[in-house]
Scaffold this active site. Structure first.
Site, PDB file in Angstrom:
ATOM      1  N   LYS A  22      -8.220   6.486   5.276  1.00  0.00           N
ATOM      2  CA  LYS A  22      -8.509   7.508   6.278  1.00  0.00           C
ATOM      3  C   LYS A  22      -9.986   7.492   6.664  1.00  0.00           C
ATOM      4  O   LYS A  22     -10.344   7.454   7.847  1.00  0.00           O
ATOM      5  CB  LYS A  22      -8.121   8.883   5.727  1.00  0.00           C
ATOM      6  CG  LYS A  22      -8.376   9.989   6.726  1.00  0.00           C
ATOM      7  CD  LYS A  22      -8.011  11.344   6.150  1.00  0.00           C
ATOM      8  CE  LYS A  22      -6.513  11.451   5.995  1.00  0.00           C
ATOM      9  NZ  LYS A  22      -6.080  12.438   5.042  1.00  0.00           N
ATOM     10  N   ARG A  91     -10.304  16.493   2.776  1.00  0.00           N
ATOM     11  CA  ARG A  91      -9.012  15.787   2.652  1.00  0.00           C
ATOM     12  C   ARG A  91      -9.136  14.576   1.752  1.00  0.00           C
ATOM     13  O   ARG A  91     -10.172  13.945   1.672  1.00  0.00           O
ATOM     14  CB  ARG A  91      -8.553  15.273   4.019  1.00  0.00           C
ATOM     15  CG  ARG A  91      -8.252  16.336   5.020  1.00  0.00           C
ATOM     16  CD  ARG A  91      -8.019  15.680   6.378  1.00  0.00           C
ATOM     17  NE  ARG A  91      -8.000  16.652   7.435  1.00  0.00           N
ATOM     18  CZ  ARG A  91      -6.907  17.210   7.937  1.00  0.00           C
ATOM     19  NH1 ARG A  91      -5.730  16.871   7.470  1.00  0.00           N
ATOM     20  NH2 ARG A  91      -6.978  18.102   8.896  1.00  0.00           N
ATOM     21  N   GLY A 100       0.832  12.852   1.988  1.00  0.00           N
ATOM     22  CA  GLY A 100       1.116  14.166   1.418  1.00  0.00           C
ATOM     23  C   GLY A 100       1.110  14.220  -0.103  1.00  0.00           C
ATOM     24  O   GLY A 100       1.490  15.228  -0.684  1.00  0.00           O
ATOM     25  N   MET A 102      -1.504  13.903  -2.172  1.00  0.00           N
ATOM     26  CA  MET A 102      -2.687  14.518  -2.790  1.00  0.00           C
ATOM     27  C   MET A 102      -3.060  15.783  -2.012  1.00  0.00           C
ATOM     28  O   MET A 102      -2.330  16.196  -1.133  1.00  0.00           O
ATOM     29  CB  MET A 102      -3.823  13.511  -2.831  1.00  0.00           C
ATOM     30  CG  MET A 102      -3.554  12.391  -3.827  1.00  0.00           C
ATOM     31  SD  MET A 102      -4.901  11.234  -3.944  1.00  0.00           S
ATOM     32  CE  MET A 102      -4.744  10.359  -2.406  1.00  0.00           C
ATOM     33  N   ARG A 335      -4.154   5.022  11.594  1.00  0.00           N
ATOM     34  CA  ARG A 335      -3.945   3.974  10.600  1.00  0.00           C
ATOM     35  C   ARG A 335      -2.919   3.010  11.160  1.00  0.00           C
ATOM     36  O   ARG A 335      -2.178   3.354  12.076  1.00  0.00           O
ATOM     37  CB  ARG A 335      -3.487   4.557   9.262  1.00  0.00           C
ATOM     38  CG  ARG A 335      -2.167   5.232   9.368  1.00  0.00           C
ATOM     39  CD  ARG A 335      -1.788   5.944   8.100  1.00  0.00           C
ATOM     40  NE  ARG A 335      -0.666   6.791   8.446  1.00  0.00           N
ATOM     41  CZ  ARG A 335      -0.338   7.909   7.819  1.00  0.00           C
ATOM     42  NH1 ARG A 335      -1.047   8.332   6.812  1.00  0.00           N
ATOM     43  NH2 ARG A 335       0.702   8.594   8.199  1.00  0.00           N
ATOM     44  N   HIS A 451       7.543  14.536   7.269  1.00  0.00           N
ATOM     45  CA  HIS A 451       7.337  13.976   5.929  1.00  0.00           C
ATOM     46  C   HIS A 451       8.514  13.086   5.534  1.00  0.00           C
ATOM     47  O   HIS A 451       8.343  11.963   5.061  1.00  0.00           O
ATOM     48  CB  HIS A 451       7.171  15.135   4.933  1.00  0.00           C
ATOM     49  CG  HIS A 451       7.040  14.677   3.512  1.00  0.00           C
ATOM     50  ND1 HIS A 451       8.118  14.563   2.675  1.00  0.00           N
ATOM     51  CD2 HIS A 451       5.966  14.285   2.808  1.00  0.00           C
ATOM     52  CE1 HIS A 451       7.706  14.128   1.499  1.00  0.00           C
ATOM     53  NE2 HIS A 451       6.400  13.959   1.547  1.00  0.00           N
ATOM     54  N   SER A 778      12.510 -27.467 -14.909  1.00  0.00           N
ATOM     55  CA  SER A 778      12.866 -26.288 -14.124  1.00  0.00           C
ATOM     56  C   SER A 778      12.674 -25.076 -15.034  1.00  0.00           C
ATOM     57  O   SER A 778      13.266 -25.007 -16.113  1.00  0.00           O
ATOM     58  CB  SER A 778      14.317 -26.393 -13.656  1.00  0.00           C
ATOM     59  OG  SER A 778      14.655 -25.226 -12.937  1.00  0.00           O
ATOM     60  N   CYS A 846      14.309 -21.783 -11.686  1.00  0.00           N
ATOM     61  CA  CYS A 846      15.664 -21.372 -11.309  1.00  0.00           C
ATOM     62  C   CYS A 846      16.053 -20.032 -11.928  1.00  0.00           C
ATOM     63  O   CYS A 846      17.194 -19.620 -11.842  1.00  0.00           O
ATOM     64  CB  CYS A 846      16.675 -22.456 -11.665  1.00  0.00           C
ATOM     65  SG  CYS A 846      16.739 -22.826 -13.415  1.00  0.00           S
ATOM     66  N   TYR A 866       9.486 -26.447  -6.065  1.00  0.00           N
ATOM     67  CA  TYR A 866      10.546 -25.661  -5.424  1.00  0.00           C
ATOM     68  C   TYR A 866      10.864 -24.401  -6.211  1.00  0.00           C
ATOM     69  O   TYR A 866      10.543 -24.287  -7.387  1.00  0.00           O
ATOM     70  CB  TYR A 866      11.823 -26.499  -5.234  1.00  0.00           C
ATOM     71  CG  TYR A 866      12.541 -26.886  -6.511  1.00  0.00           C
ATOM     72  CD1 TYR A 866      13.471 -26.024  -7.107  1.00  0.00           C
ATOM     73  CD2 TYR A 866      12.296 -28.115  -7.121  1.00  0.00           C
ATOM     74  CE1 TYR A 866      14.128 -26.387  -8.277  1.00  0.00           C
ATOM     75  CE2 TYR A 866      12.947 -28.484  -8.291  1.00  0.00           C
ATOM     76  CZ  TYR A 866      13.860 -27.616  -8.870  1.00  0.00           C
ATOM     77  OH  TYR A 866      14.503 -27.963 -10.014  1.00  0.00           O
TER      78      TYR A 866
HETATM   79  C1  PEP Z   1      17.022 -18.790 -17.071  1.00  0.00           C
HETATM   80  O1  PEP Z   1      17.052 -18.585 -18.273  1.00  0.00           O
HETATM   81  O2  PEP Z   1      16.095 -18.414 -16.328  1.00  0.00           O
HETATM   82  C2  PEP Z   1      18.135 -19.473 -16.414  1.00  0.00           C
HETATM   83  C3  PEP Z   1      18.083 -19.774 -15.127  1.00  0.00           C
HETATM   84  O3  PEP Z   1      19.236 -19.701 -17.161  1.00  0.00           O
HETATM   85  P1  PEP Z   1      20.335 -18.578 -17.516  1.00  0.00           P
HETATM   86  O4  PEP Z   1      19.992 -17.379 -16.713  1.00  0.00           O
HETATM   87  O5  PEP Z   1      21.631 -19.181 -17.161  1.00  0.00           O
HETATM   88  O6  PEP Z   1      20.104 -18.436 -18.969  1.00  0.00           O
END
Ligand code: PEP
Ligand code: MG
Length: 895
Positions: A22, A91, A100, A102, A335, A451, A778, A846, A866
């Site tokens: 503000k 304020r 709102g 604070m 803002r 609000h 992974s 993953c 990835y």
């Molecule tokens: C993990 O452990 O992150 C994974 C992808 O394998 P799961 O969830 O199947 O154990």
């Protein structure tokens, strides 16, 4: 020397960390030459020092009085002077907007003498006494901690006494009497009087605003919005201007675009003869901003001009609070406005087209959470009965739940796992817990800037406000619609925040337009086109590839439609369930090699078929197939069920089924106290003969089958839960043996990279060695989080995470957003050491974190190749991977 106070004329928006949002924006507008009532800002640094020590930092009040003198000089009036007093507002204003949450104290400087001066100078006695009673009440509750309900009660008593329903019917004498009553009340409650010294009022109000940073509401809001607790709030002290001086005055809120849809136009609310607080509180119904054109054409024209200036200057949607005091327009706040997900994409696209921002800036202004919301289903209104009521569509989406009439009830029912819709006349900051607990918020009063609307939009909650046909009866726990239908608390209703409609019962849902586009490739239009543009840009600049976790051909195909560039995790365990469970039992119970081989041989063609289907759906793209991971007893019947069955047979004097007895025996042998840390992952492959060979043969034969069919299969084999290089070396040896054998049998070599999951701290810490045997890594961040924290992933979230969140151990579950300082460090070590051994090591993730926006940014920065996530998160991950690339500046950012 540290400076604790800045004049509006000194700062700018780049100082928002110090002056709060503000304060910094008031300074910016002052710099732009907009009509901002003058004032100054006490910094967040002063607040932090105060909160740390309990005392204001040295020199702070000296700075405040110097700036106050300058303010007085400019205004040619003195704070609280008995003739024509200068009055100020005090304020809060943190770096991130906390609407709102604070405290605010208005009309500082009024006392028994200056109230007369104000009456004289304004020519309006009633206004002066009304301002004074507001100050005494606000100061009494905010600064002196007197329960607000006591003031309310005193007001109600007076109104009853005078036989009036509304405050506006109280006369000057009445208000003067009310001031007296309030002052007595303060004295009775605190033992001290309402301070008459303007300087003391100012000082104490500033400290109260500092303290309100740690108020319950503010803390809850910060937790919810992930705003750090240690930022502190700035305090703005500003000359008061009045919108309640008659019909030539008023207050309003304006948006430079529609905050619900993002489309250009003039949006906002105006309330004649009112203070700004009255607009936001939604207590009286406002008129559309466009009505101001007739009420005060000159101010209207000026406002439009300032709105244009602000939007061009900020290059974004601005939300503006203004007051007109006897025909003079003042801008009190601006803002960059909160907006819905839909509006965020629309505004980003339009500002790019207008040449105000670059494509990358546009990408930076949208986000994966918003994108995910746009993928949520909508109501199918084709088969729906008439709406119960209509209101203002303040925050889009579809929500179904039981109507509840107060915040506490919403919290109580939600804690039981039920879905609720909070229905209120209007919300106040005290309703925050209920708003968080509810699926949607429905109010009978207030506009797009009330609000309820502002907070719901900020949270991405569905909201319909100002549904005036509804009459709430909190006493009888029900509400009535325009045609007299009575809806009792607990009845299920459906709220459509996009259309502003409310329906009885649960309205069925259909795919959102964005989902239809993603699923069918249907030509995008409107918001969907804006989203498609952002995704296209993200795809153009991102370095991270996005794969999906999918283990059926259908999921694989959907993931591909959503833009997945392969499968990062194909879990094979579901392929052992259903009818096939019997074969797994047979394999486990086998007494001879022949029996086991029979079971495995029967499973083989079924697995081959599974893999061939997935490889076909992902033709040309990598498919990472993980060897069986869960403990085998997960495929056996429940131990208690078996024991009961056997005992029941015995109780009937019958011979128990020998298969049951053998199974119970096996289940007993295989029982583990901590199965997650037991015989699973790579360990299974090393101790259950033939299992790895069967799975790998199925993969290899599927590859051959697909190649012969003219396909382009890219299978990768992934070994779970490895903790030591020897484990992967042993399994890899077996895998390569099978691949070579299959290649020979079919007369064509089968090549599959063999990699490992990194999901144990030991794997991360010995990644350099493991990389000697792994073609790729992974990160299984689900298990890695479980084992790094020692949190059982199946138990802790429901057991005690809410207590941990409350106590601030973390502000999001580490199973949702990657814990950078712990798990993230292990990821960093494994990436560095793995690549030191094998510079071309392909690395992905993953675990669930692969689809979490904040975690995607971490993985980008950590140098992963990835992320892999569930098919529905693929668009989110694509968008965030693009954003990560432009934020860190190493993507291809050519416009
Ligand atoms: C993990 O452990 O992150 C994974 C992808 O394998 P799961 O969830 O199947 O154990
Ligand atoms: Mg795992």
């Amino acid at each position: 020397m540290v400076r604790y106070v800045y004049d509006f004329a000194e700062g700018g928006r780049e100082l928002d960390g110090l002056l709060g949002g503000k304060g910094a924006n008031l300074a910016e507008m002052t710099r732009l030459g907009l009509p901002v009532p003058p004032g100054f800002v006490i910094t967040t640094e002063a607040c932090r020092a105060f909160l740390a020590t309990g005392a204001e930092p040295d020199g702070m009040f000296r700075d405040v009085s110097e700036h106050l003198s300058a303010l007085e000089e400019g205004a040619r009036r003195r704070l609280g002077h008995p003739d024509d007093p200068l009055l100020v507002s005090v304020r809060s204003g943190a770096r991130f907007s906390m609407p709102g949450m604070m405290e605010t104290v208005l009309d500082i400087g009024l006392n028994d003498a200056s109230v007369l001066g104000l009456a004289e100078a304004s020519g309006n006695e009633r206004f002066a006494w009304d301002s004074y009673r507001r100050l005494v009440q606000m100061f009494g509750s905010t600064v002196m901690s007197v329960d607000t309900a006591l003031f309310e009660r005193a007001l109600t008593t007076l109104k009853e006494d005078r036989g009036v329903r509304d405050d506006v019917h109280l006369g000057t004498e009445d208000l003067a009497e009310l001031v007296e009553a309030y002052r007595r009340l303060i004295h009775d409650e605190t033992g001290e009087g309402f301070p008459q010294s303007p300087a003391e009022q100012l000082r104490r109000a500033i400290l109260a605003v500092f303290r309100s940073w740690n108020g319950e509401r503010a803390r809850l809001y910060r937790r919810r919005e992930h705003i750090p607790d240690d930022l502190g709030t700035a305090v703005t002290v500003q000359r008061m201007v009045y919108g309640n001086l008659g019909s030539d005055s008023g207050s309003g809120v304006a948006f430079t675009r529609d905050p619900a849809t993002g489309r250009p136009g003039l949006y906002g609310d105006y309330l004649p003869d009112a203070q700004g607080e009255d607009v936001v509180a939604g207590i009286r119904n406002t008129v559309p901003l466009t009505d101001l054109q007739h009420l005060d054409p000159r101010s209207y024209r000026q406002l439009l001009e300032h709105m244009r200036t602000l939007e061009r200057h900020y290059r974004d949607l601005c939300d503006i609070e203004f007051t007109i005091e006897r025909g003079t327009l003042w801008i009190l706040q601006t803002r960059v406005g909160k907006r819905t997900a839909e509006a965020a994409f629309a505004i980003a696209a339009e500002l790019t087209d207008e040449g105000l921002i670059t494509q990358d800036e546009a990408l930076a202004r949208v986000g994966g959470d918003g994108l995910a919301r746009l993928m949520f289903p909508r109501f199918d209104t084709s088969a729906t009965p008439d709406a119960l009521a209509h209101g203002i569509p303040a925050s889009p989406g579809a929500a179904v739940g039981a109507a509840v009439l107060d915040s506490a009830e919403a919290v109580r029912r939600a804690a039981e796992g039920r879905q609720v819709i909070l229905v209120r006349q209007e919300t106040t900051p005290d309703d925050l817990p209920g708003m968080i607990a509810a699926q949607a918020v429905l109010t009978s009063r207030g506009g797009k800037t009330s609000h309820a609307a502002v907070v719901a939009r900020g949270m991405g909650k569905v909201c319909v406000c100002g549904a005036e046909e509804l009459t709430l009866d909190t006493g009888h726990r029900r509400f009535t619609t325009g045609d007299g239908t009575v809806v009792e608390e607990g009845a299920v209703i459906s709220v459509d925040g996009s259309a502003g409609a409310v329906y009885a019962g649960a309205v069925p849902l259909v795919d959102s337009p964005l989902m239809r586009h993603l699923e069918t490739g249907e030509q995008p239009a409107g918001t969907v086109r804006d989203v498609a543009r952002a995704l296209e840009r993200a795809d153009g600049v991102r370095r991270l590839e996005v794969r999906a976790n999918a283990d059926t051909p259908e999921d694989a195909a959907r993931a591909r439609r959503f833009g997945a560039q392969g499968i990062g995790l194909c879990r094979t365990e579901h392929m052992f369930l259903g009818d096939r469970r019997k074969l797994v039992e047979e394999m486990i119970l086998a007494r001879t090699d022949r029996e086991r081989e029979h079971a495995l041989d029967t499973l083989l063609p079924l697995q081959r078929q599974d893999f061939a289907g997935i490889l076909e759906a992902m033709d040309g793209l990598p498919v990472t197939i993980r060897l069986l991971d869960p403990p085998l007893h997960e495929f056996l019947p429940d131990r208690t069920d078996l024991a009961v069955r056997i005992a029941a047979a015995e109780a009937h004097g019958e011979q128990p089924d020998p298969h049951d007895t053998r199974l119970l025996d096996a289940v007993g042998r295989m029982h583990e106290a901590n199965p997650m840390l037991g015989l699973r992952g790579v360990r299974l492959g090393l101790v259950v003969p033939g299992l790895v060979a069967m799975q790998v043969r199925a993969v290899a034969e599927a590859v051959v089958e697909r190649t012969r069919a003219g396909g382009d299969p890219h299978a990768e084999i992934m070994v779970p839960l490895v903790g030591d290089v020897t484990e992967i070396r042993l399994v890899r040896g077996e895998v390569e043996g099978v691949l070579a054998a299959v290649g020979e049998e079919y007369g064509a070599p089968v090549r599959c990279p063999v990699g490992t999951m990194i999901e144990l701290p030991r794997a991360a810490l010995t990644a350099g060695r493991i990389a000697e045997e792994a073609d790729f890594f992974s990160f299984g961040t689900n298990d890695l989080t479980q084992t790094t924290w020692g949190f059982s992933r199946d138990d802790v979230e429901s057991a005690f995470f809410s207590a941990y969140l409350d106590k601030g151990v973390f502000d999001t579950s580490p199973f949702e957003t990657l814990d950078r300082s712990g798990v993230g460090r292990l990821v960093g070590i494994a990436v560095a050491e793995g690549r030191a051994t094998r510079p071309d090591l392909k690395i992905g993730v993953c675990g669930e974190h692969g689809g979490d926006p904040e975690s995607v940014h971490f993985f980008h920065a950590a140098g992963l190749d990835y992320v892999s996530c569930s098919p529905f998160r693929v668009p989110v991950a694509r968008l965030e991977a693009g954003r990560a690339a432009i934020v860190t500046g190493d993507g291809d950012t050519t416009a």
